[in-house]
Design a protein around this motif. Sequence first.
Motif, PDB file in Angstrom:
ATOM      1  N   VAL A   1       1.735  11.414  -2.446  1.00  0.00           N
ATOM      2  CA  VAL A   1       0.948  12.517  -2.988  1.00  0.00           C
ATOM      3  C   VAL A   1       1.787  13.779  -2.871  1.00  0.00           C
ATOM      4  O   VAL A   1       2.319  14.075  -1.799  1.00  0.00           O
ATOM      5  CB  VAL A   1      -0.379  12.699  -2.209  1.00  0.00           C
ATOM      6  CG1 VAL A   1      -1.143  13.903  -2.715  1.00  0.00           C
ATOM      7  CG2 VAL A   1      -1.226  11.442  -2.288  1.00  0.00           C
TER       8      VAL A   1
ATOM      9  N   ASP B   1       0.812  -1.232   0.000  1.00  0.00           N
ATOM     10  CA  ASP B   1       0.000   0.000   0.000  1.00  0.00           C
ATOM     11  C   ASP B   1       0.837   1.270   0.000  1.00  0.00           C
ATOM     12  O   ASP B   1       0.549   2.219   0.733  1.00  0.00           O
ATOM     13  CB  ASP B   1      -0.965   0.019   1.188  1.00  0.00           C
ATOM     14  CG  ASP B   1      -1.925  -1.141   1.177  1.00  0.00           C
ATOM     15  OD1 ASP B   1      -2.256  -1.615   0.066  1.00  0.00           O
ATOM     16  OD2 ASP B   1      -2.337  -1.585   2.255  1.00  0.00           O
TER      17      ASP B   1
ATOM     18  N   GLU C   1       1.859   4.795  -1.020  1.00  0.00           N
ATOM     19  CA  GLU C   1       1.121   5.925  -1.597  1.00  0.00           C
ATOM     20  C   GLU C   1       1.947   7.190  -1.427  1.00  0.00           C
ATOM     21  O   GLU C   1       2.489   7.449  -0.353  1.00  0.00           O
ATOM     22  CB  GLU C   1      -0.211   6.084  -0.862  1.00  0.00           C
ATOM     23  CG  GLU C   1      -1.037   7.258  -1.302  1.00  0.00           C
ATOM     24  CD  GLU C   1      -2.297   7.400  -0.447  1.00  0.00           C
ATOM     25  OE1 GLU C   1      -2.736   8.546  -0.275  1.00  0.00           O
ATOM     26  OE2 GLU C   1      -2.813   6.397   0.048  1.00  0.00           O
TER      27      GLU C   1
ATOM     28  N   GLN D   1       3.808  10.772   2.111  1.00  0.00           N
ATOM     29  CA  GLN D   1       3.972   9.381   1.722  1.00  0.00           C
ATOM     30  C   GLN D   1       3.507   8.475   2.851  1.00  0.00           C
ATOM     31  O   GLN D   1       3.710   8.764   4.024  1.00  0.00           O
ATOM     32  CB  GLN D   1       5.388   9.057   1.284  1.00  0.00           C
ATOM     33  CG  GLN D   1       6.472   9.264   2.284  1.00  0.00           C
ATOM     34  CD  GLN D   1       7.835   8.985   1.660  1.00  0.00           C
ATOM     35  OE1 GLN D   1       8.050   9.076   0.457  1.00  0.00           O
ATOM     36  NE2 GLN D   1       8.784   8.651   2.494  1.00  0.00           N
ATOM     37  N   LYS D   2       2.847   7.410   2.449  1.00  0.00           N
ATOM     38  CA  LYS D   2       2.364   6.398   3.386  1.00  0.00           C
ATOM     39  C   LYS D   2       2.725   5.031   2.833  1.00  0.00           C
ATOM     40  O   LYS D   2       2.706   4.816   1.621  1.00  0.00           O
ATOM     41  CB  LYS D   2       0.847   6.486   3.550  1.00  0.00           C
ATOM     42  CG  LYS D   2       0.383   7.767   4.196  1.00  0.00           C
ATOM     43  CD  LYS D   2      -1.062   7.738   4.638  1.00  0.00           C
ATOM     44  CE  LYS D   2      -2.048   7.473   3.545  1.00  0.00           C
ATOM     45  NZ  LYS D   2      -3.451   7.612   3.941  1.00  0.00           N
TER      46      LYS D   2
END
Length: 118
Positions: free
Chosen positions: A25, A21, A23, A33-34
């Motif tokens: 942006v 997962d 991610e 960020q994750k």
Amino acid sequence: MNRFLHEILESLPDIVMAVEDFEIVQKETVVKQKVKIRLFDGSMLWVREIYVGDAMAAYSYYWLRPDGSLLIGWDNAPHHDEIDTYPHHKHLAGRVEASEERNLRDVLNFIQQFFDGG
């Protein structure tokens, strides 16, 4: 996955099993960020970092047992001003403590030492 994250994760192949997962942006100079990092014992490290320009503005790293309960959570949310390392702190078993771990590399090194018994 960004290069820095990739390098950190590759440096600890004994504990990192998978990255899930991811991610990222970006809006102008702000990057969020994750990522979830699955560790060899089934536990997960949830990572959230926010950068403004090249500087990390906020972070949270939450290490969860396989059942989803908290082992340790590190963050720099501006609360707990009673802590010597304010705003940097960690959550452990219902209490809050000072924290020297302030980035993903520090947290993963802490986790590696935990598994190594140190």
